[in-house]
Design an enzyme around this catalytic site. Structure first.
Site, PDB file in Angstrom:
ATOM      1  N   LYS A 150      74.062  65.233  46.876  1.00 16.28           N
ATOM      2  CA  LYS A 150      74.989  65.096  45.762  1.00 16.28           C
ATOM      3  C   LYS A 150      76.183  66.035  45.954  1.00 16.28           C
ATOM      4  O   LYS A 150      76.014  67.248  46.136  1.00 16.28           O
ATOM      5  CB  LYS A 150      74.285  65.422  44.438  1.00 16.28           C
ATOM      6  CG  LYS A 150      73.177  64.440  44.066  1.00 16.28           C
ATOM      7  CD  LYS A 150      73.718  63.067  43.721  1.00 16.28           C
ATOM      8  CE  LYS A 150      72.619  62.156  43.191  1.00 16.28           C
ATOM      9  NZ  LYS A 150      73.148  60.832  42.795  1.00 16.28           N
ATOM     10  N   LYS A 246      70.826  48.649  42.101  1.00 16.69           N
ATOM     11  CA  LYS A 246      69.834  49.316  41.260  1.00 16.69           C
ATOM     12  C   LYS A 246      69.398  48.333  40.183  1.00 16.69           C
ATOM     13  O   LYS A 246      70.246  47.732  39.514  1.00 16.69           O
ATOM     14  CB  LYS A 246      70.416  50.575  40.607  1.00 16.69           C
ATOM     15  CG  LYS A 246      70.772  51.680  41.586  1.00 16.69           C
ATOM     16  CD  LYS A 246      71.393  52.863  40.863  1.00 16.69           C
ATOM     17  CE  LYS A 246      71.746  53.989  41.820  1.00 16.69           C
ATOM     18  NZ  LYS A 246      72.450  55.110  41.139  1.00 16.69           N
TER      19      LYS A 246
END
Length: 327
Positions: A150, A246
């Site tokens: 991240k 997703k």
């Protein structure tokens, strides 16, 4: 006996803190749809996502609004007309797949044409933090084949180099979560390319990513927040090289299947991703990911505790679900 619906909400503690460019959290809040048809029970889990205006309350209300249709026998083919894409429909869609598999005796894997689904290499997520912290986390997981790191700050060079130095043998995905800008985009992409990064995910905010079509991209760039369902794909062909599917975005396995096929037809590379949820949420995605280019289904690995039974994880691999979990 008529079909019945139950809606459950649960909180699973995260091991430590999960931090991205938009903030941090310490728990995974999930909603579970439970459909009972006689002695047969179908399960589906979703994770409401505030980035898309979802809350536990709003998702629960959406599923509750569909109760009359679900309890009167609504089937998968009609669900897309009954509910909009998003987390609520995902929980219902996956519960309907699970219920149909158990009623028919034919597994979801078999219905998808997967005679022998295999374990997959999944990414493991390194949370956003100061470079030394991120390097330490990467070093602890440097034996993993794939790390998802991240990023998303004004200057990520030190973070990228720190993680790469700490995990020199791992393939690395960078996920900026919309945190870069037009001003620092080209520089960050070149730093990532020089560091041998495999993929950069959603560098710019959704709806403000036009510059990706105008610059040279020295590395694969993947859409996440910019892509939700099949209808989004055509407009992204000049901006992105890959898409992150997703189930909480698409509204379930049904739409995700259609989206993957169309994305492959259009030439996109495929990534299967997840929100931070339990093995129940990952199970359908593991089947869908069998031929994906990148797999990021590590949600349960980020939790202090998972559902039982859960998926089997070992080293960098995740195994397809057993029937007592889902499908």
């Amino acid at each position: 006996m008529p079909r019945s619906l139950e809606i459950e909400t649960s909180s699973f503690p995260i091991a430590g803190t999960f931090t991205i460019s938009r903030g941090s959290k310490t728990t995974a809040e999930v909603v579970t749809c439970v459909l009972k048809d006689g002695d047969v029970i179908g399960w589906g889990e979703c994770v409401p996502y505030r980035r898309y205006g979802e809350t536990i309350e709003s998702v629960t209300a959406q599923i509750e609004a569909a109760r009359p249709l679900l309890e009167s026998g609504l089937e998968l083919g009609d669900l897309a007309q009954a509910m909009p894409p998003g987390a609520a429909r995902n929980a219902v869609d996956c519960a309907l797949w699970d219920l149909a598999a158990k009623k028919s005796g034919q597994s979801v894997a078999a219905r998808l044409g997967l005679n022998d689904p295999q374990p997959l290499t999944t990414a493991f997520t390194i949370s956003l933090g100061e470079p030394d912290f991120m390097a330490d986390q990467a070093r602890r997981n440097a034996d993993r084949a794939l790390l998802k790191v991240k990023v998303g700050t004004a200057d990520d060079e030190s973070r990228i180099l720190a993680v790469r130095g700490a995990a020199p043998e791992s393939a690395i995905i960078l996920d900026a979560n919309e945190g870069w800008t037009e001003e620092n985009l080209a520089r960050h992409l070149q730093i990532a390319a020089n560091a041998g990064i495999a993929l950069v995910e959603q560098p710019l905010p959704a709806g403000r990513d036009e510059i990706l079509a105008e610059i040279e991209r020295p590395i694969l760039v993947c859409a996440d927040e910019s892509v939700h369902h099949t209808g989004d794909l055509a407009s992204l062909r000049d901006r992105y090289d890959a898409i992150n599917i997703k189930l909480d975005k698409t509204g379930g396995l049904t739409e995700a299947l259609a989206m993957k096929l169309e994305a492959q037809r259009l030439g996109f590379k495929i990534m299967l991703g997840c929100m931070v949820g339990t093995s129940l949420a990952m199970a359908p995605a593991v089947l869908l990911a069998q031929d994906a280019d990148f797999v990021d289904l590590d949600g349960p690995l980020l939790l202090a505790r998972d559902r039982q039974p859960g998926l089997r994880y070992a080293a960098s691999l995740v195994w397809p679900p057993e029937r007592d979990l889902w499908g």
